[in-house]
Enzyme design. Sequence first.
Site, mmCIF file in Angstrom:
data_model
loop_
_atom_site.group_PDB
_atom_site.id
_atom_site.type_symbol
_atom_site.label_atom_id
_atom_site.label_comp_id
_atom_site.label_asym_id
_atom_site.label_seq_id
_atom_site.Cartn_x
_atom_site.Cartn_y
_atom_site.Cartn_z
ATOM 1 C CE1 TYR A 136 26.764 61.877 13.507
ATOM 2 C CE2 TYR A 136 27.495 64.117 13.148
ATOM 3 C CZ TYR A 136 27.696 62.879 13.698
ATOM 4 O OH TYR A 136 28.809 62.643 14.438
ATOM 5 C CE LYS A 186 23.290 46.258 17.021
ATOM 6 N NZ LYS A 186 24.209 45.298 17.667
ATOM 7 C CG ASP A 218 27.773 44.537 18.032
ATOM 8 O OD1 ASP A 218 27.858 44.366 16.797
ATOM 9 O OD2 ASP A 218 27.011 43.866 18.758
ATOM 10 C CG ASP A 242 31.437 61.027 15.202
ATOM 11 O OD1 ASP A 242 32.447 61.714 14.929
ATOM 12 O OD2 ASP A 242 30.819 61.121 16.268
ATOM 13 C CG ASP A 246 37.057 60.282 17.408
ATOM 14 O OD1 ASP A 246 37.236 60.859 16.314
ATOM 15 O OD2 ASP A 246 36.833 60.890 18.468
#
Length: 356
Positions: A136, A186, A218, A242, A246
Amino acid sequence: MKIAVFPGDGIGPEVTQAALKVLDALDLPDLTLFEGDVGAAAYRRHGLPLPSETLEIAKSADAVLFGAVGDPECDTLTRDLRPEQAILGLRRELGLFANLRPAAGWPGLEDLSPLKPQLARGIDLLVVRELTGDVYFGAKGERTTKGGEREGWDSMAYRESEVRRIAHTAFRAAERRRGKVTSVDKANVLETSRVWREIVSEVAAEYRGIALEHMYVDNAAMQMVRSPGQFDVVLTGNLFGDILSDQASACVGSIGLLPSASLGERSTQYGTFGMFEPIHGSAPDIVGQNRANPMAAILSLAMLLRHSLGRAAEAARIERAVGAVLGNGIRGADLGGDAGTDQITDAVLQEMRQIA
Ligand code: IPM
Ligand code: MG
């Protein structure tokens, strides 16, 4: 006590106003509100999504109550003028590195979840998302390759100290919850994640009572829909957080119910300085129709009272009132009901009077 109020765009002003009615009903002594412009509203008035006046108001306050930013009319602006820059700028300038996003099913609302009711019922998790680092805020840009192609690029990085402080936030939160931290990364591909994982493991050694597990992002996305009840505290970086927050909100059933807190290192006289906002966005499609569910904004106010103003009792009173309203079957359009913003707000106020 000083609260900066930034209603922003779309339904932001409507839901913020509802939260302010609830605040008013608490009748707290020595409370002053300061309003500021953010997002497209600020761009139209000052030519910038985050004017310096707004930033100064935030810096002098004990907490920020934030509505929402975003406006389709601004989609064609360059990135630094887009409404989203208000929220990113506030996070960066105020050092709000710790984003807390609780997601728990409300009893009786299991049917709203796209998951099977027995899975939805088991959700009680807290996403602890790092908020001021990662891809970001890394260097980014557009360049031309040797072959003459345009290429967009972003850089992902995490410093040891950044990982350490957000890991402490997560472990301390787990101590007050069910004692489990799932760190999502990851590390099988990214160097950023390898360092992240090492530092998180080091910090874990300081918290004997807490169980730490590492999970690839994942797999975490899959586990979140397959058996979300396994998660207690989900610790992760800015980008993965982020996405997963959601996803967690959708699993609960409605994004219209979820509050969030973004905390920094600065202590106020009463707690920790922070910014508090509903997870939902500006929802331009339903602006001005009295259809926005103000519950997430009202619950964000509760988080503000708890974290920044040391008012845990008042926070609990608001949360119980919202729970009672949901229990009475009063539902906004996002929950498949027909209760409007005003009706929901009045119902919460009425429950609060009864709890008092
Ligand atoms: C969020 C939002 C923001 C983010 C956007 C509006 C910049 O999606 O708070 O999750 O990506 O962090
Ligand atoms: Mg988001």
